[in-house]
Scaffold this motif. Structure first.
Motif, PDB file in Angstrom:
ATOM      1  N   MET A 138       0.825  -1.207   0.000  1.00 44.18           N
ATOM      2  CA  MET A 138       0.000   0.000   0.000  1.00 44.18           C
ATOM      3  C   MET A 138       0.860   1.257   0.000  1.00 44.18           C
ATOM      4  N   ARG A 139       1.919   1.276   0.808  1.00 44.46           N
ATOM      5  CA  ARG A 139       2.794   2.449   0.849  1.00 44.46           C
ATOM      6  C   ARG A 139       3.493   2.670  -0.489  1.00 44.46           C
ATOM      7  N   ARG A 140       3.921   1.569  -1.142  1.00 46.47           N
ATOM      8  CA  ARG A 140       4.567   1.708  -2.456  1.00 46.47           C
ATOM      9  C   ARG A 140       3.601   2.281  -3.488  1.00 46.47           C
ATOM     10  N   LEU A 141       2.367   1.786  -3.486  1.00 46.14           N
ATOM     11  CA  LEU A 141       1.389   2.261  -4.467  1.00 46.14           C
ATOM     12  C   LEU A 141       0.994   3.710  -4.203  1.00 46.14           C
ATOM     13  N   VAL A 142       0.906   4.085  -2.925  1.00 47.95           N
ATOM     14  CA  VAL A 142       0.574   5.478  -2.600  1.00 47.95           C
ATOM     15  C   VAL A 142       1.678   6.411  -3.078  1.00 47.95           C
ATOM     16  N   ARG A 143       2.944   5.978  -2.938  1.00 52.07           N
ATOM     17  CA  ARG A 143       4.058   6.836  -3.351  1.00 52.07           C
ATOM     18  C   ARG A 143       4.031   7.131  -4.842  1.00 52.07           C
ATOM     19  N   VAL A 144       3.599   6.155  -5.665  1.00 54.04           N
ATOM     20  CA  VAL A 144       3.593   6.368  -7.121  1.00 54.04           C
ATOM     21  C   VAL A 144       2.220   6.814  -7.624  1.00 54.04           C
ATOM     22  N   GLY A 145       1.253   7.002  -6.720  1.00 55.47           N
ATOM     23  CA  GLY A 145      -0.052   7.526  -7.116  1.00 55.47           C
ATOM     24  C   GLY A 145      -1.009   6.490  -7.656  1.00 55.47           C
ATOM     25  N   LEU A 146      -0.748   5.194  -7.460  1.00 53.86           N
ATOM     26  CA  LEU A 146      -1.655   4.145  -7.953  1.00 53.86           C
ATOM     27  C   LEU A 146      -2.633   3.764  -6.842  1.00 53.86           C
ATOM     28  N   THR A 147      -3.565   4.658  -6.541  1.00 47.60           N
ATOM     29  CA  THR A 147      -4.510   4.429  -5.437  1.00 47.60           C
ATOM     30  C   THR A 147      -5.933   4.167  -5.919  1.00 47.60           C
ATOM     31  N   ALA A 148      -6.138   4.082  -7.237  1.00 47.02           N
ATOM     32  CA  ALA A 148      -7.503   3.910  -7.749  1.00 47.02           C
ATOM     33  C   ALA A 148      -8.060   2.521  -7.457  1.00 47.02           C
ATOM     34  N   GLY A 149      -7.192   1.530  -7.208  1.00 55.56           N
ATOM     35  CA  GLY A 149      -7.671   0.165  -7.026  1.00 55.56           C
ATOM     36  C   GLY A 149      -8.026  -0.204  -5.604  1.00 55.56           C
ATOM     37  N   PHE A 150      -7.839   0.713  -4.652  1.00 57.60           N
ATOM     38  CA  PHE A 150      -8.154   0.358  -3.267  1.00 57.60           C
ATOM     39  C   PHE A 150      -8.593   1.603  -2.495  1.00 57.60           C
ATOM     40  N   ASN A 151      -9.286   1.359  -1.375  1.00 58.14           N
ATOM     41  CA  ASN A 151      -9.690   2.419  -0.448  1.00 58.14           C
ATOM     42  C   ASN A 151      -8.851   2.318   0.822  1.00 58.14           C
ATOM     43  N   THR A 152      -8.662   3.438   1.483  1.00 56.75           N
ATOM     44  CA  THR A 152      -7.918   3.448   2.738  1.00 56.75           C
ATOM     45  C   THR A 152      -8.829   3.905   3.873  1.00 56.75           C
ATOM     46  N   LYS A 182     -10.768  -2.667  -4.068  1.00 58.43           N
ATOM     47  CA  LYS A 182     -12.107  -2.386  -4.602  1.00 58.43           C
ATOM     48  C   LYS A 182     -12.518  -3.535  -5.533  1.00 58.43           C
ATOM     49  N   LEU A 183     -13.295  -4.440  -5.008  1.00 53.94           N
ATOM     50  CA  LEU A 183     -13.695  -5.613  -5.796  1.00 53.94           C
ATOM     51  C   LEU A 183     -15.203  -5.747  -5.885  1.00 53.94           C
ATOM     52  N   GLY A 184     -15.927  -4.637  -5.735  1.00 55.63           N
ATOM     53  CA  GLY A 184     -17.372  -4.686  -5.850  1.00 55.63           C
ATOM     54  C   GLY A 184     -18.062  -5.248  -4.626  1.00 55.63           C
ATOM     55  N   ARG A 185     -17.344  -5.358  -3.499  1.00 60.35           N
ATOM     56  CA  ARG A 185     -17.942  -5.847  -2.261  1.00 60.35           C
ATOM     57  C   ARG A 185     -17.997  -4.692  -1.263  1.00 60.35           C
ATOM     58  N   HIS A 186     -18.937  -4.808  -0.330  1.00 59.01           N
ATOM     59  CA  HIS A 186     -19.141  -3.717   0.637  1.00 59.01           C
ATOM     60  C   HIS A 186     -18.217  -3.912   1.841  1.00 59.01           C
ATOM     61  N   VAL A 187     -17.296  -2.991   1.997  1.00 54.25           N
ATOM     62  CA  VAL A 187     -16.347  -3.027   3.108  1.00 54.25           C
ATOM     63  C   VAL A 187     -16.688  -1.884   4.059  1.00 54.25           C
ATOM     64  N   ALA A 188     -16.869  -2.209   5.348  1.00 55.03           N
ATOM     65  CA  ALA A 188     -17.200  -1.192   6.351  1.00 55.03           C
ATOM     66  C   ALA A 188     -16.287  -1.379   7.558  1.00 55.03           C
ATOM     67  N   VAL A 189     -15.836  -0.253   8.110  1.00 59.60           N
ATOM     68  CA  VAL A 189     -14.997  -0.270   9.309  1.00 59.60           C
ATOM     69  C   VAL A 189     -15.654   0.639  10.345  1.00 59.60           C
ATOM     70  N   LYS A 190     -16.061   0.050  11.460  1.00 58.55           N
ATOM     71  CA  LYS A 190     -16.671   0.807  12.558  1.00 58.55           C
ATOM     72  C   LYS A 190     -15.594   1.068  13.605  1.00 58.55           C
ATOM     73  N   ARG A 191     -15.338   2.344  13.891  1.00 51.94           N
ATOM     74  CA  ARG A 191     -14.311   2.721  14.865  1.00 51.94           C
ATOM     75  C   ARG A 191     -14.938   2.797  16.258  1.00 51.94           C
ATOM     76  N   VAL A 192     -14.290   2.167  17.234  1.00 51.14           N
ATOM     77  CA  VAL A 192     -14.768   2.162  18.617  1.00 51.14           C
ATOM     78  C   VAL A 192     -13.679   2.766  19.506  1.00 51.14           C
ATOM     79  N   ASP A 193     -14.062   3.744  20.297  1.00 59.15           N
ATOM     80  CA  ASP A 193     -13.129   4.421  21.204  1.00 59.15           C
ATOM     81  C   ASP A 193     -12.924   3.551  22.447  1.00 59.15           C
TER      82      ASP A 193
END
Length: 382
Positions: A138-152, A182-193
Motif C-alpha cells: 500500500m505504501r509503495r502504491l501510494v508513493r507512485v499515485g496508484l490508489t484507484a484500485g483500493f480504499n484506505t 475495490k472488488l465490488g464488495r461492501h467493506v465497512a470499518v466501525k471505529r470504537v473508542d
C-alpha cells in the motif's frame, strides 16, 4: 534520381512507402487479415485492400479493435511484439515497468502492453477474505499515485476498527492506516473508542417516595473492554448506558423519601452504581465511578427547606447562647463564694478595680486618706 524512379515504380505497381519512427509500430491488415506489425524504418506497402494502424509506444498499452483477433489468428506475431498480463480470480497483479509499479490489475482483468515499451514484470498478490492490501505494498502504491484500485481507512490511536465485509464481521483493526481492494464488495470499518470517557445524565426527573419531584444530574466514567460485544449486543452502547443509569437511579431514589435521600446520598450512589455496573458488564462496558452530582428541588420546596434549616440553626444558636450564659453565671457564683470565704481576695479585687479606674481618669481622690490606704495594704501583706 533514384528516389524519383522508386516513386514511379511504386505508383505503377500500386505500392506506397511509409516511414515508421522509433516510438511507433504499425499493424497492417491485407485483404481483411492481419498481415504484419512493422517496426521503425521505411516500408513499402500496397495501396489497395490494406488497412494500416499506427500505435504510439509511449501509450504503453496496445489498444486496438483487432487485439483479440491478433492473439487468436497470429499468436506468434503477437508474442513477438506484445505481452499479455492476466489477473486470475482471487489475485491482484502489480505490473512493473523498469522496476517501478505502473498499473494495478484487479482480479479477472488483463492488460496488453508493448514489449519494446518495457521491460515489464508482473508481481502477483493473493486476495484474502478481508480484501486487505499488504501495508508495504500500500505504501509503495501510494508513493507512485496508484490508489484507484483500493480504499484506505484510518483508525486513530486509542481506537479499534471493526472490519465487516458484506455485513459479516471479520477482524479487529489496530490503530493505523489500512487499505482494502475495490472488488465490488461492501467493506465497512466501525471505529470504537477504547479510552476512558465520561457520560452525563442531566435534568433527569424522579418522583420520591413522599411524592416530591426532583431533578438529578448524574455522571459516570466508562470504557469499552469488548468492542465486538458492545457493538453487537445493543444498537448504541452509550445510549444503553444512559438508559441504565436513568432507570437504576429512578428505582433507587424513587423508593426513598426526600429526607432519607439528602441524608444518605453516598449510600444511594453505591447501591445504584452496582446495578449499572452489573448490567453494563454484560455488553462489554466497564463502568468506573458513578456519582449523583446534583439534586435540584422545585422552587417552593427549596424555600421550605431553607426556612427549616434557618429555624434549626436559630434554635442551635439559642441553645449555645443559653449554655454560655449558664457557664458565665456559674463562674460568677464560684467567684463570689471564693471572695466571701477569703477577705484578702476581696481586697485584691477592689485594688484591681481601683487600678483600672485610675488608668482611665486624670485625677483620683481617696477620701480616707493615704495613710488609711497604706495601712490597708500593709495589713493585706501581713
Amino acid at each position: 534520381m533514384v528516389h524519383i524512379v522508386h516513386r514511379l515504380i511504386d505508383r505503377l505497381t500500386g505500392h506506397a512507402r511509409v516511414t515508421i519512427m522509433e516510438t511507433e509500430r504499425m499493424l497492417v491488415l491485407r485483404d481483411g487479415r492481419i498481415d504484419a506489425i512493422l517496426g521503425p524504418g521505411e516500408h513499402r506497402i500496397k495501396r489497395r485492400n490494406v488497412v494500416r494502424e499506427v500505435h504510439d509506444l509511449n501509450r504503453l498499452r496496445f489498444v486496438s479493435p483487432y487485439e483479440r483477433a491478433l492473439f487468436r489468428t497470429r499468436p506468434e506475431l503477437a508474442e513477438s511484439h506484445l505481452t499479455e498480463v492476466r489477473a486470475a480470480p482471487g489475485e491482484v497483479v502489480i505490473l512493473h515497468r523498469d522496476d517501478r509499479p505502473h498499473e494495478v490489475l484487479l482480479p479477472e482483468t488483463r492488460a496488453v502492453v508493448w514489449i519494446d515499451a518495457g521491460p515489464w514484470e508482473a508481481e502477483r498478490h493473493a486476495v484474502d477474505e478481508r480484501l486487505t492490501v499488504p501495508p508495504a505494498l500500500m505504501r509503495r502504491l501510494v508513493r507512485v499515485g496508484l490508489t484507484a484500485g483500493f480504499n484506505t481507512v484510518e483508525v486513530e490511536e486509542g481506537h479499534v476498527g471493526l472490519l465487516s465485509v458484506d455485513g459479516v464481521r471479520l477482524a479487529e483493526l489496530s490503530p493505523g492506516t489500512h487499505g482494502f481492494w475495490k472488488l465490488g464488495r461492501h467493506v465497512a470499518v466501525k471505529r470504537v473508542d477504547l479510552r476512558h470517557r465520561t457520560h452525563e445524565v442531566t435534568g433527569h426527573e424522579i418522583l420520591t417516595k413522599d411524592r416530591v419531584t426532583i431533578r438529578v444530574n448524574l455522571t459516570a466514567s466508562f470504557r469499552v473492554t469488548d468492542p465486538v460485544k458492545a457493538t453487537t449486543a445493543v444498537k448504541d452502547f452509550e445510549e444503553a448506558l444512559h438508559r441504565s443509569l436513568a432507570l437504576a437511579f429512578r428505582k433507587t431514589l424513587g423508593a426513598l423519601t426526600l429526607d432519607r435521600l439528602l441524608a444518605d446520598k453516598v449510600t444511594v450512589d453505591v447501591e445504584a452504581a452496582e446495578k449499572v455496573r452489573a448490567e453494563m458488564a454484560g455488553i462489554g462496558i466497564e463502568v468506573g465511578e458513578i456519582a449523583l452530582k446534583d439534586v435540584i428541588l422545585p422552587g417552593e420546596m427549596r424555600e421550605i427547606l431553607t426556612s427549616v434549616v434557618a429555624a434549626e440553626k436559630a434554635a442551635e444558636a439559642n441553645v449555645i447562647r443559653r449554655r454560655e450564659e449558664t457557664n458565665a453565671t456559674r463562674s460568677l457564683l464560684n467567684t463570689a463564694k471564693v471572695m466571701a470565704e477569703n477577705p484578702v481576695m476581696l481586697r485584691l479585687k477592689e485594688l484591681e478595680a481601683l487600678e483600672a479606674i485610675a488608668g482611665k481618669v486624670e485625677r483620683l481622690t481617696v477620701h480616707n486618706g493615704t495613710e488609711g490606704l497604706l495601712t490597708d495594704l500593709v495589713k493585706l501583706r501581713d
